[in-house]
Design a protein around this motif. Structure first.
Motif, PDB file in Angstrom:
ATOM      1  N   THR A  97     -24.463   3.313  44.423  1.00 20.93           N
ATOM      2  CA  THR A  97     -24.388   1.901  44.036  1.00 20.93           C
ATOM      3  C   THR A  97     -24.145   1.759  42.537  1.00 20.93           C
ATOM      4  O   THR A  97     -23.336   0.923  42.100  1.00 20.93           O
ATOM      5  N   VAL A  98     -24.815   2.575  41.750  1.00 19.07           N
ATOM      6  CA  VAL A  98     -24.629   2.541  40.304  1.00 19.07           C
ATOM      7  C   VAL A  98     -23.179   2.862  39.951  1.00 19.07           C
ATOM      8  O   VAL A  98     -22.529   2.132  39.179  1.00 19.07           O
ATOM      9  N   ARG A  99     -22.658   3.943  40.519  1.00 19.37           N
ATOM     10  CA  ARG A  99     -21.266   4.329  40.219  1.00 19.37           C
ATOM     11  C   ARG A  99     -20.292   3.220  40.598  1.00 19.37           C
ATOM     12  O   ARG A  99     -19.400   2.852  39.827  1.00 19.37           O
ATOM     13  N   GLN A 100     -20.478   2.669  41.785  1.00 25.17           N
ATOM     14  CA  GLN A 100     -19.539   1.668  42.291  1.00 25.17           C
ATOM     15  C   GLN A 100     -19.595   0.385  41.480  1.00 25.17           C
ATOM     16  O   GLN A 100     -18.561  -0.190  41.123  1.00 25.17           O
ATOM     17  N   LEU A 116     -25.751   3.976  33.713  1.00 26.45           N
ATOM     18  CA  LEU A 116     -25.359   5.339  34.100  1.00 26.45           C
ATOM     19  C   LEU A 116     -26.285   6.369  33.453  1.00 26.45           C
ATOM     20  O   LEU A 116     -26.724   7.330  34.110  1.00 26.45           O
ATOM     21  N   THR A 117     -26.588   6.176  32.189  1.00 22.64           N
ATOM     22  CA  THR A 117     -27.485   7.110  31.495  1.00 22.64           C
ATOM     23  C   THR A 117     -28.866   7.110  32.133  1.00 22.64           C
ATOM     24  O   THR A 117     -29.451   8.173  32.397  1.00 22.64           O
ATOM     25  N   ASP A 118     -29.400   5.922  32.379  1.00 18.10           N
ATOM     26  CA  ASP A 118     -30.728   5.835  32.974  1.00 18.10           C
ATOM     27  C   ASP A 118     -30.771   6.435  34.372  1.00 18.10           C
ATOM     28  O   ASP A 118     -31.822   6.918  34.819  1.00 18.10           O
ATOM     29  N   ALA A 119     -29.629   6.413  35.056  1.00 18.35           N
ATOM     30  CA  ALA A 119     -29.557   7.003  36.391  1.00 18.35           C
ATOM     31  C   ALA A 119     -29.359   8.518  36.336  1.00 18.35           C
ATOM     32  O   ALA A 119     -29.313   9.177  37.385  1.00 18.35           O
ATOM     33  N   GLY A 120     -29.240   9.082  35.129  1.00 18.98           N
ATOM     34  CA  GLY A 120     -29.049  10.521  34.976  1.00 18.98           C
ATOM     35  C   GLY A 120     -27.605  10.948  35.047  1.00 18.98           C
ATOM     36  O   GLY A 120     -27.311  12.153  35.087  1.00 18.98           O
ATOM     37  N   LEU A 121     -26.674  10.001  35.035  1.00 21.28           N
ATOM     38  CA  LEU A 121     -25.243  10.304  35.145  1.00 21.28           C
ATOM     39  C   LEU A 121     -24.644  10.335  33.739  1.00 21.28           C
ATOM     40  O   LEU A 121     -23.785   9.522  33.369  1.00 21.28           O
ATOM     41  N   LEU A 122     -25.069  11.303  32.928  1.00 19.88           N
ATOM     42  CA  LEU A 122     -24.684  11.350  31.523  1.00 19.88           C
ATOM     43  C   LEU A 122     -23.190  11.572  31.341  1.00 19.88           C
ATOM     44  O   LEU A 122     -22.562  10.974  30.463  1.00 19.88           O
ATOM     45  N   LYS A 157     -13.564  -2.442  35.598  1.00 16.49           N
ATOM     46  CA  LYS A 157     -12.214  -2.814  36.029  1.00 16.49           C
ATOM     47  C   LYS A 157     -11.985  -4.325  35.931  1.00 16.49           C
ATOM     48  O   LYS A 157     -10.899  -4.780  35.545  1.00 16.49           O
ATOM     49  N   ALA A 158     -12.994  -5.104  36.255  1.00 18.80           N
ATOM     50  CA  ALA A 158     -12.818  -6.561  36.341  1.00 18.80           C
ATOM     51  C   ALA A 158     -12.931  -7.270  34.998  1.00 18.80           C
ATOM     52  O   ALA A 158     -12.480  -8.412  34.865  1.00 18.80           O
ATOM     53  N   THR A 159     -13.518  -6.629  33.993  1.00 19.80           N
ATOM     54  CA  THR A 159     -13.794  -7.307  32.724  1.00 19.80           C
ATOM     55  C   THR A 159     -12.644  -7.100  31.751  1.00 19.80           C
ATOM     56  O   THR A 159     -12.386  -5.977  31.294  1.00 19.80           O
ATOM     57  N   THR A 160     -11.963  -8.188  31.425  1.00 22.95           N
ATOM     58  CA  THR A 160     -10.828  -8.119  30.502  1.00 22.95           C
ATOM     59  C   THR A 160     -11.092  -8.849  29.187  1.00 22.95           C
ATOM     60  O   THR A 160     -10.424  -8.587  28.192  1.00 22.95           O
ATOM     61  N   LEU A 195     -34.230  -7.699  42.772  1.00 23.34           N
ATOM     62  CA  LEU A 195     -33.168  -7.203  41.890  1.00 23.34           C
ATOM     63  C   LEU A 195     -31.912  -6.849  42.671  1.00 23.34           C
ATOM     64  O   LEU A 195     -30.793  -7.014  42.163  1.00 23.34           O
ATOM     65  N   THR A 196     -32.082  -6.374  43.906  1.00 21.25           N
ATOM     66  CA  THR A 196     -30.926  -6.070  44.745  1.00 21.25           C
ATOM     67  C   THR A 196     -30.095  -7.328  44.996  1.00 21.25           C
ATOM     68  O   THR A 196     -28.861  -7.311  44.925  1.00 21.25           O
ATOM     69  N   VAL A 197     -30.783  -8.429  45.242  1.00 22.69           N
ATOM     70  CA  VAL A 197     -30.091  -9.709  45.455  1.00 22.69           C
ATOM     71  C   VAL A 197     -29.411 -10.163  44.165  1.00 22.69           C
ATOM     72  O   VAL A 197     -28.248 -10.584  44.168  1.00 22.69           O
ATOM     73  N   LEU A 198     -30.104 -10.070  43.046  1.00 24.52           N
ATOM     74  CA  LEU A 198     -29.542 -10.500  41.768  1.00 24.52           C
ATOM     75  C   LEU A 198     -28.348  -9.639  41.356  1.00 24.52           C
ATOM     76  O   LEU A 198     -27.366 -10.143  40.797  1.00 24.52           O
ATOM     77  N   ALA A 199     -28.416  -8.349  41.630  1.00 26.72           N
ATOM     78  CA  ALA A 199     -27.319  -7.450  41.254  1.00 26.72           C
ATOM     79  C   ALA A 199     -26.039  -7.764  42.020  1.00 26.72           C
ATOM     80  O   ALA A 199     -24.942  -7.386  41.586  1.00 26.72           O
ATOM     81  N   ALA A 200     -26.166  -8.455  43.157  1.00 27.54           N
ATOM     82  CA  ALA A 200     -25.000  -8.812  43.962  1.00 27.54           C
ATOM     83  C   ALA A 200     -24.632 -10.287  43.847  1.00 27.54           C
ATOM     84  O   ALA A 200     -23.720 -10.768  44.536  1.00 27.54           O
TER      85      ALA A 200
END
Length: 534
Positions: free
Chosen positions: A344-347, A373-379, A354-357, A302-307
């Motif tokens: 990594t989640v935040r970034q 973000l929610t699943d990471a606890g960053l409500l 920012k990139a999606t228009t 998943l780390t490879v796929l996420a990048a």
């Protein structure tokens, strides 16, 4: 494009019963008015001659022109539908190919859409069905794959000599011998949206594993692996709960083979990012070396796929969310994630934002980013992302629902109810309003069960809308109403709210009585009466 539709929440601060009754009356009047308001215009990517409105006329055109017909069933608010628009329908290759078939768009809020949905055995958004010119269903196309795989599936369907139903019957026989393209069609078939094949919903996993075994024996290894992955994913998620016995040893071997090979992981990314924690828990026991190995293998993949920039932003975020779910799998409830993963989640979410228009893609990307973000606890950060999108989105009520879910997770009932109500009030289109109204009703019964006036007001509002909605007892409309009457019956367990429930039952009975004799909706309406009458 594996985006979860979170259970949603909304309404204003809890107040005295008299104030709540006034608010309910106002909400009922608002809903009665909104029920008569047509949905906002549907915008689709240019360059495709979509047929809209008269589906029968489109089928007649397909027959007269001897062209296949592609039916796309979607909704304005649906993130995966918008992802398909952004990543597939916007591609020149798809636009060029569309001249060889009759493309039909059926929005879930359009007239007779829910009745047509039952005719075509549609289960959810998006559903894409390819038909022969004579109207025979050929196959169902996957909405979660990348454009290249989608175009391959589309080409295979258009060139198929017989429907996938016939291919399936041959493939399930012992000693099956199929053409390579036939195995590819089965491996890429949209089993998630299937409603046409003669396979009981609770036996899909077992059927997929049988197909995988036969594909291996028939020298189709890549398709066998994909079918095996889909089998274990279906069994692990269990919606609906699967019967029959799955060979977990074979499933684990297939998962391991795909995870260790980057090319295979990329090819089958849509299955890998969808439910890694559920499959890991299904295939291995907690606190065992096997579990630890599988988690490590999966996280590495998943780390490879996420990048991987060859994947869409949504798919990369789904891979990242998969990493979050694996990190939470055996951790104590509420335990914070490791700082590097949180960073990594935040970034990555910020970069995707920012990139999606593209307006279609944003509906998908923001949904996936907020979920991660929610699943990471960053409500709080999830809230900020969702609130910033409200003014930009063509369907802000979808994101209001996410805000409600976050508030509920914090235990903030008043704010959750506020967002539930705002989402319902902002929703547009008959099927969409019933769906969001049912979610609001569930939230209200769960979070404010003592507020009988408000609960009755909302139920009255929803049934007023039902009485004004043609085909209100088909498809997702009926499922939304089933949710409402089920929650109402649960709320009245022990007879504590008999007077309220009987008032609602009488209103529903009046709606049933006005349906034309012989209309199939009569039986559906009367079946909805049973829980509240009981």
């Amino acid at each position: 494009m594996t985006i979860r539709l979170r259970t949603l929440a909304a309404s204003l601060m809890l107040a005295a019963a008299s104030a709540a009754s006034a608010a309910s009356a106002a909400s009922a009047a608002s809903a009665a008015s909104a029920a008569q308001t047509p949905p906002a215009p549907v915008h689709l990517p240019p360059g495709i001659a979509w047929q809209q409105g008269d589906v029968n006329a489109a089928f007649a055109l397909a027959k007269a022109s001897n062209k296949p017909l592609l039916l796309f069933w979607g909704a304005v608010w649906c993130p995966p539908c918008n992802q398909v628009k952004a990543t597939i329908f916007s591609q020149q290759a798809f636009k060029d190919r569309s001249s060889f078939f009759v493309p039909v768009y059926l929005d879930g809020d359009s007239e007779s859409a829910q009745k047509l949905g039952e005719r075509f055995k549609v289960r959810g958004y998006p559903t894409m069905i390819l038909f022969q010119p004579d109207g025979t269903e050929i196959t169902r196309l996957p909405g979660e794959v990348d454009p290249a795989r989608y175009m391959q599936a589309l080409s295979l369907g258009m060139n198929a000599t017989h429907p996938v139903r016939q291919t399936l019957a041959s493939a399930l026989k012992n000693g099956a011998r199929l053409k390579p393209d036939e195995w590819r069609m089965l491996a890429d078939y949209s089993w998630d949206t299937d409603g046409d094949l003669p396979v009981p919903a609770e036996r899909i996993a077992e059927t997929l594993q049988t197909l995988a075994s036969h594909a291996r024996a028939d020298h189709a290894p890549a398709e066998a692996l994909r079918l095996e992955l889909k089998a274990v994913a279906t069994a692990a998620v269990g919606e609906p709960k699967q019967t029959g016995t799955l060979d977990k040893t074979a499933a684990l071997a297939a998962v391991g083979e795909v995870l260790k090979d980057p090319k295979l992981s990329r090819s089958d990314f849509d299955v890998l990012v969808a439910s890694p924690a559920e499959i890991t828990a299904y295939l291995s026991a907690k606190d065992t070396p096997a579990r630890n190995r599988l988690v490590k293998q999966w996280d590495d993949a998943l780390t490879v796929l996420a990048a991987d920039n060859s994947l869409s932003a949504t798919d990369r975020l789904s891979a990242l969310d998969g990493r979050v779910s694996l990190a939470r799998l055996d951790a104590p409830k509420g335990a914070p994630l490791a700082s590097p993963l949180l960073d990594t989640v935040r970034q990555q979410v910020a970069a995707a934002d920012k990139a999606t228009t593209n307006v279609y893609e944003r509906q998908s990307v923001i949904s996936a980013g907020a979920d991660t973000l929610t699943d990471a606890g960053l409500l709080d950060e999830s809230d900020a992302l969702l609130k910033a999108e409200l003014k930009r989105s063509p369907a802000p009520y979808y994101f209001m629902s996410g805000l409600a879910s976050n508030a509920k997770a914090r235990g903030d009932k008043a704010t959750a109810l506020s967002w539930y109500q705002q989402a319902y009030d902002a929703s547009n289109g008959p099927a969409t309003r019933l769906r969001w109204g049912a979610s609001y009703f569930s939230g209200l019964v769960e979070l404010a069960p003592d507020d009988a006036p408000r609960i009755q007001g909302l139920a009255t509002s929803l049934l007023t809308q039902v009485g004004q909605t043609p085909n209100a007892f088909y498809g997702t409309n009926r499922r939304a109403l089933t949710k409402v009457v089920t929650r109402l019956a649960q709320w009245n367990k022990g007879g504590a709210h008999d007077s309220t429930v009987q008032t609602v039952a009488k209103q529903l009975e009046g709606i049933c009585s006005k349906l034309p004799a012989g209309d199939p909706q009569v039986a559906a309406c009367e079946s909805l009466l049973q829980p509240v009458k009981a």
